[in-house]
Design a protein around this motif. Structure first.
Motif, mmCIF file in Angstrom:
data_model
loop_
_atom_site.group_PDB
_atom_site.id
_atom_site.type_symbol
_atom_site.label_atom_id
_atom_site.label_comp_id
_atom_site.label_asym_id
_atom_site.label_seq_id
_atom_site.Cartn_x
_atom_site.Cartn_y
_atom_site.Cartn_z
ATOM 1 N N VAL A 177 6.041 9.387 -2.619
ATOM 2 C CA VAL A 177 5.679 8.907 -1.685
ATOM 3 C C VAL A 177 6.382 9.058 -0.073
ATOM 4 O O VAL A 177 7.485 9.199 -0.019
ATOM 5 C CB VAL A 177 6.933 7.362 -2.240
ATOM 6 C CG1 VAL A 177 6.413 5.841 -1.146
ATOM 7 C CG2 VAL A 177 6.320 7.331 -3.612
ATOM 8 N N GLU A 178 5.010 9.010 -0.115
ATOM 9 C CA GLU A 178 5.554 9.419 1.589
ATOM 10 C C GLU A 178 5.700 8.075 3.327
ATOM 11 O O GLU A 178 6.392 8.267 3.986
ATOM 12 C CB GLU A 178 3.736 10.214 2.451
ATOM 13 C CG GLU A 178 3.676 11.054 2.277
ATOM 14 C CD GLU A 178 2.965 12.322 2.157
ATOM 15 O OE1 GLU A 178 1.621 11.446 2.956
ATOM 16 O OE2 GLU A 178 2.236 13.315 2.134
ATOM 17 N N ASP A 179 4.209 6.848 2.494
ATOM 18 C CA ASP A 179 4.703 5.785 3.398
ATOM 19 C C ASP A 179 4.330 4.199 2.655
ATOM 20 O O ASP A 179 3.803 4.484 1.582
ATOM 21 C CB ASP A 179 3.505 6.234 4.523
ATOM 22 C CG ASP A 179 3.904 4.683 5.418
ATOM 23 O OD1 ASP A 179 4.940 4.456 6.097
ATOM 24 O OD2 ASP A 179 3.358 4.583 6.604
ATOM 25 N N VAL A 180 5.008 3.493 2.739
ATOM 26 C CA VAL A 180 4.927 2.097 2.849
ATOM 27 C C VAL A 180 4.241 1.240 3.188
ATOM 28 O O VAL A 180 5.287 0.580 4.464
ATOM 29 C CB VAL A 180 5.706 1.471 1.752
ATOM 30 C CG1 VAL A 180 5.769 0.263 1.350
ATOM 31 C CG2 VAL A 180 6.602 2.374 0.628
ATOM 32 N N ILE B 67 0.828 -1.511 0.074
ATOM 33 C CA ILE B 67 -0.147 -0.075 0.311
ATOM 34 C C ILE B 67 0.855 1.205 -0.330
ATOM 35 O O ILE B 67 1.641 1.011 0.830
ATOM 36 C CB ILE B 67 -1.074 0.183 1.047
ATOM 37 C CG1 ILE B 67 -1.695 -1.508 1.481
ATOM 38 C CG2 ILE B 67 -1.485 1.064 1.614
ATOM 39 C CD1 ILE B 67 -2.430 -0.916 2.284
ATOM 40 N N LEU B 68 0.776 1.909 -0.962
ATOM 41 C CA LEU B 68 1.649 3.114 -0.909
ATOM 42 C C LEU B 68 1.127 4.362 -0.802
ATOM 43 O O LEU B 68 -0.245 4.545 -1.564
ATOM 44 C CB LEU B 68 1.738 3.268 -2.551
ATOM 45 C CG LEU B 68 2.782 2.154 -3.425
ATOM 46 C CD1 LEU B 68 3.132 3.013 -4.612
ATOM 47 C CD2 LEU B 68 4.408 1.196 -2.397
ATOM 48 N N LYS B 69 1.139 5.188 0.117
ATOM 49 C CA LYS B 69 0.798 6.540 0.243
ATOM 50 C C LYS B 69 1.453 7.964 0.361
ATOM 51 O O LYS B 69 2.731 7.696 0.380
ATOM 52 C CB LYS B 69 1.001 6.268 2.244
ATOM 53 C CG LYS B 69 -0.378 5.763 2.818
ATOM 54 C CD LYS B 69 -0.533 5.381 4.036
ATOM 55 C CE LYS B 69 -1.381 4.107 4.898
ATOM 56 N NZ LYS B 69 -1.341 4.033 6.410
ATOM 57 N N ILE C 132 -2.541 0.577 -4.104
ATOM 58 C CA ILE C 132 -2.481 -0.822 -3.976
ATOM 59 C C ILE C 132 -1.527 -1.551 -4.968
ATOM 60 O O ILE C 132 -2.432 -1.927 -5.195
ATOM 61 C CB ILE C 132 -3.390 -1.897 -3.449
ATOM 62 C CG1 ILE C 132 -4.098 -1.476 -1.882
ATOM 63 C CG2 ILE C 132 -3.108 -2.897 -3.391
ATOM 64 C CD1 ILE C 132 -5.334 -2.345 -1.949
ATOM 65 N N SER D 295 -4.717 10.059 -7.141
ATOM 66 C CA SER D 295 -4.535 8.744 -6.394
ATOM 67 C C SER D 295 -4.066 9.203 -4.718
ATOM 68 O O SER D 295 -2.247 9.594 -4.470
ATOM 69 C CB SER D 295 -5.708 7.419 -6.394
ATOM 70 O OG SER D 295 -5.638 6.794 -7.815
ATOM 71 N N ARG D 296 -4.625 9.233 -3.087
ATOM 72 C CA ARG D 296 -3.317 8.877 -1.876
ATOM 73 C C ARG D 296 -2.805 7.861 -1.507
ATOM 74 O O ARG D 296 -1.928 7.497 -1.281
ATOM 75 C CB ARG D 296 -4.396 10.173 -1.124
ATOM 76 C CG ARG D 296 -4.769 11.153 -1.462
ATOM 77 C CD ARG D 296 -3.375 12.228 -1.208
ATOM 78 N NE ARG D 296 -3.711 13.071 -1.703
ATOM 79 C CZ ARG D 296 -3.322 14.308 -2.618
ATOM 80 N NH1 ARG D 296 -2.871 13.823 -3.049
ATOM 81 N NH2 ARG D 296 -3.841 15.325 -2.237
ATOM 82 N N GLU D 297 -4.019 6.797 -2.122
ATOM 83 C CA GLU D 297 -3.752 5.337 -1.932
ATOM 84 C C GLU D 297 -3.288 4.090 -3.090
ATOM 85 O O GLU D 297 -4.426 4.494 -4.205
ATOM 86 C CB GLU D 297 -4.006 4.871 -0.230
ATOM 87 C CG GLU D 297 -3.856 5.357 0.665
ATOM 88 C CD GLU D 297 -4.258 4.411 1.674
ATOM 89 O OE1 GLU D 297 -3.931 5.217 2.993
ATOM 90 O OE2 GLU D 297 -5.293 3.564 1.785
#
Length: 184
Positions: free
Chosen positions: A139-142, A130-132, A176, A172-174
């Motif tokens: 990319v902020e968080d994985v 899940i890429l945030k 998969i 998109s913000r997220e």
């Protein structure tokens, strides 16, 4: 008598030489045998493996038939003026998300690598991340949505996701994102 003494001395001398020769063979064989066996058991080096992400093939959908057909028109009657086909509908949210995932997979393929340890151990698997993303596509968080069952593959996928840095054109913000590791 002299003959017996000489014969006895030559037999004992040859027995000593044979014993010394046999001991020499055993000693040298014991020292050299492990090295010879090691050289014989080494397999030739395998060619380097390369991991790549492949996008699924694009399906061409046949053009849709009109809902109403003119079943009255025959060869004798003039054709009724047909209305032009409706304009294509704007892409749905699912189509947009699918396109964004494909773009992310293309970019990910530049950064993903198959860990050498996983190659030597014959490990395969698929990781779902899940890429945030931030507003500008960074990319902020994985986060791992579904693990491959092998931490070495999971970590390689996470590193590749962070290495992408920024996804341009993504709203998109997220996302998969599936990452497959397959040995060929």
């Amino acid at each position: 008598m002299l003959r017996r003494v000489l014969l006895h001395n030559s037999k004992s001398m040859s027995l000593r030489l044979i014993t010394a020769f046999a001991l020499s063979l055993v000693l040298h064989g014991g020292l050299l045998l492990p090295d010879i066996l090691k050289r014989l058991s080494v397999a030739p080096p395998r060619p380097a493996l390369q991991a790549t992400l492949r996008l699924p093939p694009k399906r061409e959908e046949p053009p849709a038939e009109p809902l109403l057909k003119d079943t009255i028109a025959t060869k004798d009657t003039p054709e009724v003026a047909k209305t032009p086909p409706p304009a294509p509908a704007p892409p749905t949210k699912n189509a947009l998300v699918k396109r964004e995932v494909q773009e992310a997979q293309r970019k990910m393929s530049q950064y993903v690598y198959y860990p050498p340890e996983a190659v030597t151990r014959g490990i395969e698997g698929e990781v779902r991340l899940i890429l945030k993303l931030s507003a500008d596509g960074s990319v902020e968080d994985v986060v791992i949505a579904a693990s491959s069952g092998h931490p070495i593959l999971d970590n390689a996928a996470i590193k590749a996701a962070y290495a992408m840095g920024k996804l341009t054109g993504v709203t998109s913000r997220e996302l998969i994102l599936p990452v497959s590791f397959r040995l060929e």
